[in-house]
Design a protein around this motif. Structure first.
Motif, mmCIF file in Angstrom:
data_model
loop_
_atom_site.group_PDB
_atom_site.id
_atom_site.type_symbol
_atom_site.label_atom_id
_atom_site.label_comp_id
_atom_site.label_asym_id
_atom_site.label_seq_id
_atom_site.Cartn_x
_atom_site.Cartn_y
_atom_site.Cartn_z
ATOM 1 N N ASP A 146 36.873 25.076 -95.770
ATOM 2 C CA ASP A 146 37.528 24.194 -94.821
ATOM 3 C C ASP A 146 37.372 24.771 -93.418
ATOM 4 O OD1 ASP A 146 39.764 23.110 -93.170
ATOM 5 O OD2 ASP A 146 40.175 22.028 -95.035
ATOM 6 N N PRO A 147 36.956 23.933 -92.431
ATOM 7 C CA PRO A 147 36.762 24.452 -91.071
ATOM 8 C C PRO A 147 38.036 24.999 -90.455
ATOM 9 C CG PRO A 147 36.650 22.041 -91.129
ATOM 10 C CD PRO A 147 36.617 22.515 -92.543
ATOM 11 N N ASP A 148 39.188 24.538 -90.944
ATOM 12 C CA ASP A 148 40.463 25.021 -90.416
ATOM 13 C C ASP A 148 40.934 26.280 -91.129
ATOM 14 O OD1 ASP A 148 40.590 22.898 -88.627
ATOM 15 O OD2 ASP A 148 41.481 21.589 -90.149
ATOM 16 N N GLY A 149 40.115 26.752 -92.074
ATOM 17 C CA GLY A 149 40.465 27.993 -92.762
ATOM 18 C C GLY A 149 41.350 27.800 -93.968
ATOM 19 N N GLU A 150 41.649 26.538 -94.348
ATOM 20 C CA GLU A 150 42.493 26.298 -95.514
ATOM 21 C C GLU A 150 41.650 26.351 -96.778
ATOM 22 O OE1 GLU A 150 44.752 22.793 -95.274
ATOM 23 O OE2 GLU A 150 45.761 23.325 -93.410
ATOM 24 N N GLU A 151 42.256 26.801 -97.848
ATOM 25 C CA GLU A 151 41.554 26.914 -99.123
ATOM 26 C C GLU A 151 41.350 25.531 -99.705
ATOM 27 O OE1 GLU A 151 41.941 29.685 -103.105
ATOM 28 O OE2 GLU A 151 43.731 29.067 -102.035
ATOM 29 N N PRO A 152 40.119 25.189 -100.209
ATOM 30 C CA PRO A 152 39.883 23.877 -100.807
ATOM 31 C C PRO A 152 40.828 23.628 -101.972
ATOM 32 C CG PRO A 152 37.822 25.069 -100.466
ATOM 33 C CD PRO A 152 38.937 26.036 -100.193
ATOM 34 N N GLU A 153 41.169 22.337 -102.179
ATOM 35 C CA GLU A 153 42.113 21.967 -103.240
ATOM 36 C C GLU A 153 41.651 22.452 -104.603
ATOM 37 O OE1 GLU A 153 45.011 20.935 -102.817
ATOM 38 O OE2 GLU A 153 44.831 20.570 -100.686
ATOM 39 N N ALA A 154 40.328 22.333 -104.881
ATOM 40 C CA ALA A 154 39.833 22.735 -106.192
ATOM 41 C C ALA A 154 40.080 24.211 -106.452
ATOM 42 C CB ALA A 154 38.338 22.426 -106.312
ATOM 43 N N LYS A 155 40.022 25.031 -105.395
ATOM 44 C CA LYS A 155 40.274 26.457 -105.541
ATOM 45 C C LYS A 155 41.740 26.717 -105.849
ATOM 46 C CE LYS A 155 36.312 28.515 -104.084
ATOM 47 N NZ LYS A 155 35.672 29.692 -104.636
ATOM 48 N N ARG A 156 42.614 25.839 -105.346
ATOM 49 C CA ARG A 156 44.044 26.026 -105.592
ATOM 50 C C ARG A 156 44.461 25.397 -106.924
ATOM 51 N NH1 ARG A 156 44.635 24.495 -99.955
ATOM 52 N NH2 ARG A 156 45.637 22.536 -100.527
ATOM 53 N N GLY A 157 43.496 24.796 -107.626
ATOM 54 C CA GLY A 157 43.798 24.237 -108.937
ATOM 55 C C GLY A 157 44.351 22.837 -108.925
ATOM 56 N N ARG A 158 44.150 22.100 -107.831
ATOM 57 C CA ARG A 158 44.625 20.717 -107.771
ATOM 58 C C ARG A 158 43.469 19.790 -107.433
ATOM 59 N NH1 ARG A 158 47.904 20.674 -110.920
ATOM 60 N NH2 ARG A 158 48.621 18.597 -110.283
ATOM 61 N N ILE A 159 43.511 18.588 -107.982
ATOM 62 C CA ILE A 159 42.537 17.545 -107.658
ATOM 63 C C ILE A 159 43.248 16.526 -106.785
ATOM 64 C CG2 ILE A 159 41.072 15.714 -108.580
ATOM 65 C CD1 ILE A 159 40.872 17.389 -111.179
ATOM 66 N N GLU A 160 42.784 16.375 -105.565
ATOM 67 C CA GLU A 160 43.429 15.444 -104.639
ATOM 68 C C GLU A 160 42.424 14.446 -104.085
ATOM 69 O OE1 GLU A 160 45.933 17.288 -101.781
ATOM 70 O OE2 GLU A 160 47.272 18.085 -103.325
ATOM 71 N N GLY A 161 41.440 14.100 -104.894
ATOM 72 C CA GLY A 161 40.439 13.133 -104.491
ATOM 73 C C GLY A 161 39.105 13.463 -105.112
ATOM 74 N N LEU A 162 38.128 12.624 -104.831
ATOM 75 C CA LEU A 162 36.811 12.771 -105.423
ATOM 76 C C LEU A 162 36.139 14.068 -105.005
ATOM 77 C CD1 LEU A 162 35.217 10.837 -107.272
ATOM 78 C CD2 LEU A 162 33.974 10.086 -105.236
ATOM 79 N N ASP A 163 36.392 14.515 -103.759
ATOM 80 C CA ASP A 163 35.712 15.703 -103.252
ATOM 81 C C ASP A 163 36.135 16.982 -103.962
ATOM 82 O OD1 ASP A 163 38.238 15.496 -102.230
ATOM 83 O OD2 ASP A 163 37.703 16.005 -100.164
ATOM 84 N N SER A 164 37.303 17.001 -104.565
ATOM 85 C CA SER A 164 37.756 18.199 -105.272
ATOM 86 C C SER A 164 37.644 18.081 -106.795
ATOM 87 C CB SER A 164 39.206 18.540 -104.897
ATOM 88 O OG SER A 164 40.057 17.433 -105.090
ATOM 89 N N LEU A 165 37.255 16.890 -107.285
ATOM 90 C CA LEU A 165 37.136 16.691 -108.731
ATOM 91 C C LEU A 165 35.990 17.507 -109.321
ATOM 92 C CD1 LEU A 165 37.860 15.227 -111.399
ATOM 93 C CD2 LEU A 165 36.340 13.370 -110.669
ATOM 94 N N GLY A 166 34.781 17.346 -108.761
ATOM 95 C CA GLY A 166 33.624 18.065 -109.276
ATOM 96 C C GLY A 166 33.790 19.573 -109.242
ATOM 97 N N PRO A 167 34.171 20.137 -108.084
ATOM 98 C CA PRO A 167 34.371 21.590 -108.029
ATOM 99 C C PRO A 167 35.434 22.092 -109.004
ATOM 100 C CG PRO A 167 34.163 20.701 -105.825
ATOM 101 C CD PRO A 167 34.221 19.530 -106.746
ATOM 102 N N TYR A 168 36.499 21.307 -109.210
ATOM 103 C CA TYR A 168 37.532 21.732 -110.171
ATOM 104 C C TYR A 168 36.931 21.824 -111.573
ATOM 105 C CZ TYR A 168 41.712 21.919 -113.029
ATOM 106 O OH TYR A 168 42.644 22.321 -113.941
#
Length: 334
Positions: free
Chosen positions: A12-34
C-alpha cells in the motif's frame, strides 16, 4: 478457465498492510492473494466479518457450491446470510444464479458486496475451499466418503460456523445434492429450530442462495488463477476449466509424470484421471511377503534390529532430498 498470471499482494502506498496479509478479504483485490497464502493441498474455511444486524435480527441463510464436476481444482461451498427484511439489498446487488452470469458480472457483484457500506452492514458470507487432495483421499480411503457426503458435511459445517459466530438464523435455503427430500429431512434433524428448504435450482429461485453461489464460484475461479504447483510443473501451463470435455484440460491430463502421476491440482479419484493413468503410467507391483517370511515372523517375532540402537527421539530426522523435491508425504489413515 486457463491458468492466469499470478496475482501479487502489492504494498500500500500509504504504508498500510494489505487486507490479505491481515487475513481478511475486503474485495476482489484481496481475494486472490488471501487464497494464494493458503496451502492448496489442504482445505480451509473463510468467514467474513459478521454484521451486527445479522446478530440482532432474524436472518435467511443460503447454501450453494461451485466446482462439483470438474476433474481439476477445489470444490468450494459457500453460504451467505442477511436479515429477512433486507431483501431490497439483495435485489440492489443483482444476485442471480452465478452460472448464468458472466465472470466479469460475478466479480463485480462480489466486489460490491464486500466494499459497499449498504452491503457490508447487512450481508455476511463464508466459503470452504475443499482441496482436490482432500476430495480424492475421502473417496479412495478404506472407509470411503462419497462426494455427496463431502458436500453435505461442508454445508452443515458452514452453517455451524455461522451459528458459532452469532448469526441469528431463522430460515435456510439450500441448493440440493441428491434427492432434496432426504437432504431436507437430514438438515431438519440437525437444525430443528430453523425453517429449512432444500430445492433443485435454488440458486436461480432464492436470491440468498444466488449470493452464496457467487461467493463460491468467484472463490473457486480465483483459487485456480493463483494455483501454485508444488511439484515443479511449469507455472505457466494451461489446464483449462477442469471439465473433461474441455480440449485444454484433455491436453493437460495427457501429459504427466509416468511414475508419480498428476500434480495435486488433479482429483485423482475421478475416472477421467484414473483412465489417463491406466493408459500411460508405469505399472507398480507390490510383492507380498512369502510363506517363509511369514513363518519366521510367527516363530521369532517381528522385532526390528533398529530397536537395539539408541537414538535421540527428540531429533527430527531429515527426509531424503528425493522425497522433498517431489513433495511426497506420508498419508495416515483417518
Amino acid at each position: 478457465m486457463s491458468s492466469s498470471p499470478k496475482l501479487e499482494v502489492k504494498p500500500d502506498p500509504d504504508g498500510e498492510e494489505p487486507e490479505a496479509k491481515r487475513g481478511r478479504i475486503e474485495g476482489l483485490d484481496s481475494l486472490g492473494p488471501y487464497i494464494a497464502g493458503q496451502d492448496n493441498a489442504k482445505s480451509f474455511v473463510y468467514l467474513s466479518d459478521i454484521p451486527q444486524l445479522c446478530k440482532d435480527e432474524p436472518c435467511v441463510l443460503g447454501v450453494d457450491e461451485a466446482g462439483r464436476g470438474p476433474v481439476l481444482g477445489p470444490m468450494v461451498y459457500g453460504i451467505a446470510f442477511s436479515p429477512i427484511d433486507k431483501k431490497d439489498v439483495l435485489k440492489k446487488l443483482g444476485f442471480a444464479d452465478s452460472k448464468q452470469l458472466t465472470e466479469e458480472k460475478r466479480e463485480h457483484i462480489f466486489d460490491e458486496m464486500n466494499k459497499q457500506d449498504f452491503a457490508t452492514e447487512s450481508i455476511g458470507w463464508a466459503v470452504e475451499v475443499i482441496s482436490p487432495n482432500d476430495i480424492s483421499m475421502s473417496m479412495l480411503r478404506r472407509s470411503k466418503r462419497s462426494l455427496n457426503e463431502v458436500s453435505m458435511d461442508s454445508a452443515i459445517g458452514l452453517i455451524h460456523k455461522a451459528i458459532e459466530a452469532g448469526v441469528n438464523i431463522a430460515e435456510v435455503y439450500v441448493d440440493t445434492v441428491g434427492p432434496p427430500e432426504k437432504y431436507q429431512a437430514k438438515l431438519k434433524l440437525i437444525f430443528p429450530n430453523f425453517k429449512i428448504t432444500v430445492a433443485k435450482k435454488a440458486d436461480s429461485t432464492y436470491p440468498i442462495v444466488s449470493a452464496a453461489s457467487i461467493c463460491a464460484k468467484v472463490s473457486r475461479d480465483h483459487a485456480l488463477k493463483v494455483w501454485k504447483f508444488r511439484e515443479g510443473t511449469d507455472p505457466e501451463v494451461k489446464f483449462g476449466s477442469g471439465y473433461p470435455g474441455d480440449p485444454v484440460t484433455k491436453k493437460f491430463l495427457g501429459d504427466f509424470d509416468r511414475v508419480f502421476g498428476f500434480p495435486r491440482l488433479v482429483r485423482f479419484s475421478w475416472s477421467t484421471a484414473s483412465n489417463a493413468l491406466d493408459k500411460k503410467a508405469f505399472d507398480v507391483e507390490f510383492d507380498d511377503e512369502d510363506e517363509e517370511q511369514e513363518k519366521a515372523k510367527a516363530t521369532y517375532g517381528s522385532e526390528k534390529l533398529s530397536k537395539y540402537f539408541a537414538a535421540d527421539r527428540n531429533e527430527q530426522r531429515k527426509r531424503h532430498e528425493y522425497f522433498r523435491e517431489r513433495h511426497l508425504e506420508h498419508v495416515a489413515e483417518i
